[in-house]
Design an enzyme around this catalytic site. Structure first.
Site, short mmCIF file in Angstrom:
data_model
loop_
_atom_site.label_atom_id
_atom_site.label_comp_id
_atom_site.label_asym_id
_atom_site.label_seq_id
_atom_site.Cartn_x
_atom_site.Cartn_y
_atom_site.Cartn_z
CG ASP A 161 -2.30 -1.04 1.00
OD1 ASP A 161 -2.30 -1.85 0.27
OD2 ASP A 161 -2.66 -1.59 2.19
CD GLU A 276 -7.74 -4.10 -1.47
OE1 GLU A 276 -8.63 -5.13 -1.08
OE2 GLU A 276 -6.77 -3.84 -0.10
CG PHE A 334 -0.74 -11.52 -10.87
CD1 PHE A 334 -0.31 -13.64 -10.74
CD2 PHE A 334 -0.48 -10.85 -11.08
CE1 PHE A 334 0.26 -13.03 -12.00
CE2 PHE A 334 0.60 -10.87 -12.32
CZ PHE A 334 0.74 -12.06 -12.78
#
Length: 409
Positions: A161, A276, A334
């Site tokens: 992040d 998200e 992934f």
């Protein structure tokens, strides 16, 4: 603190995966082994706690043979963690008891402290995010206050992040963006499988839109080098990023829907890069109002994978753009499970080298480029200054140029 002649070093990785765990372990072993060879220390034991704080609490660890120190460079080629991760909060007593890590009546901090003392640990390297590293600092203070012992804690800032204050760049974030771009380079071909296709590329990022923005930027760099042949329906415009939605910017869905419908009418597809963490508070409020239970982890964070942000947005956007089919694809697992790229390996190497030197000097802290100091030096940053949730700076020229090029207000 004077480091003993024989140094007992322990390492653990914790939290979610990131493309840096294996390289962090490899470089730390390399520089401790070098300190031994250079005569800076007289003896060395390297212990690995298995599955993060779970291993510390349960006493699950292995000592690495000196015979394989040099072979550990092979870890650079591996994604994931070579010693396993877990999400454990030492101050969440109820959770630790429920998961069988400690017994009823025991305190996780005390159990962990007793384990480090029993194992004779002088230096603990924690490879993880802000939660992992601040917990390690708490544990170190606890050992000093309650047992009069000293464990030097050297944190390695892992999070894709890139949202840790005051660290300029966290380990694995650049690789994750690169891998997310590669992921979408294939997924975008699905736009040719159905007319009027809406593809939402959901990218990890709880509080920060960095990874989503960086992934979109790297993807666009990839396709700018792609040659498109005139006369075919697949074009630069159809494969491009059409919107980048992140928590730091307000998303006006009706307005964006009108803009994106024009693109759908022109190209037959719309490609949205979505963080998200976008509109999570709104989604949680709607769930609570409906009497639904909001899933949370041991740290109290909302479990983003379970509230399905991509589905929330796809339902609202599909009708606005006139999509015949909607595809939500998540690149997170992934991207985060890859091995470190060259950029991250170089950053990790510098921080590991400085971290070993700091440990030998008896100075605890989280390694990283301290952006609150002049010149952003790599140093052991005081744990009291380490905080998560750093917002992505949307004023950066490269991001503003990205928005301009995709036509997003």
């Amino acid at each position: 603190m004077n480091m003993p002649e024989h140094v007992n070093v322990a390492m653990m990785t914790s939290g979610g995966l990131a493309p840096c765990l294996s390289s962090s372990v490899a470089y730390l072993i390399e520089f401790w082994a070098k300190a031994l060879k250079d005569g800076k220390i007289k003896g060395l034991t390297i212990r690995m706690y298995i599955d993060g704080y779970k291993g510390v609490l349960t006493g699950d660890s292995v000592v690495i043979s000196p015979d394989v120190y040099d072979d550990c460079t092979s870890l650079h080629d591996l994604g994931g963690s070579p010693i396993g991760n877990s999400r454990v909060k030492l101050t969440n007593v109820k959770d630790c008891i429920a998961r069988g890590f400690v017994k009823e009546g025991e305190t996780p901090l005390e159990v962990a402290a007793q384990r480090l003392i029993a194992d004779g640990v002088n230096v603990l390297h924690t490879v993880g995010g802000d939660d992992t590293n601040t917990q390690a600092a708490e544990l170190s203070h606890y050992i000093l206050d309650k047992h009069g012992g000293k464990v030097v804690v050297i944190g390695m800032p892992k999070t894709i992040d890139n949202d840790v204050v005051p660290i300029a760049q966290t380990f694995g974030a650049d690789t994750a963006a690169e891998q997310g771009a590669l992921f979408f380079k294939n997924v975008v071909s699905e736009s040719s499988a159905n007319p009027r296709m809406l593809i939402i590329h959901e990218v990890m990022g709880r509080d920060s839109g960095y990874l989503t923005a960086a992934t979109a930027n790297k993807y666009r760099q990839m396709i700018k080098g792609q040659k498109f042949v005139p006369g075919f329906t697949t074009t630069m415009k159809s494969r491009d990023v059409h919107a980048v939605w992140i928590p730091e910017r307000t998303i006006d869905i009706p307005s964006e829907g009108a803009r994106l419908k024009k693109i759908m009418d022109e190209t037959g597809c719309v490609n949205v890069f979505l963080s998200e963490g976008s509109c999570v508070k709104q989604i949680v409020a709607e769930m609570e109002a409906a009497g639904e239970e909001v899933p949370r982890d041991a740290f109290g964070h909302v479990s983003l994978a379970k509230i399905n942000v991509g589905a929330y947005f796809s339902k609202r956007l599909a009708s606005l753009v006139g999509a015949e089919k909607t595809l939500v694809q998540k690149s997170g697992y992934f991207a985060r499970s890859a091995a470190s790229n060259d950029f991250d390996r170089e950053l990790i190497k510098k921080c590991a080298e400085a971290g070993v030197e700091s440990a030998m000097a008896g100075v605890s802290g989280c390694m990283g480029e301290d952006e609150e100091k002049e010149g952003k030096p790599i140093r052991a940053i005081e744990f009291s200054r380490i905080k998560g949730g750093k917002a992505f700076d949307v004023s950066q020229p490269w991001f503003q140029e990205l928005l301009k090029e995709v036509g997003q207000p």
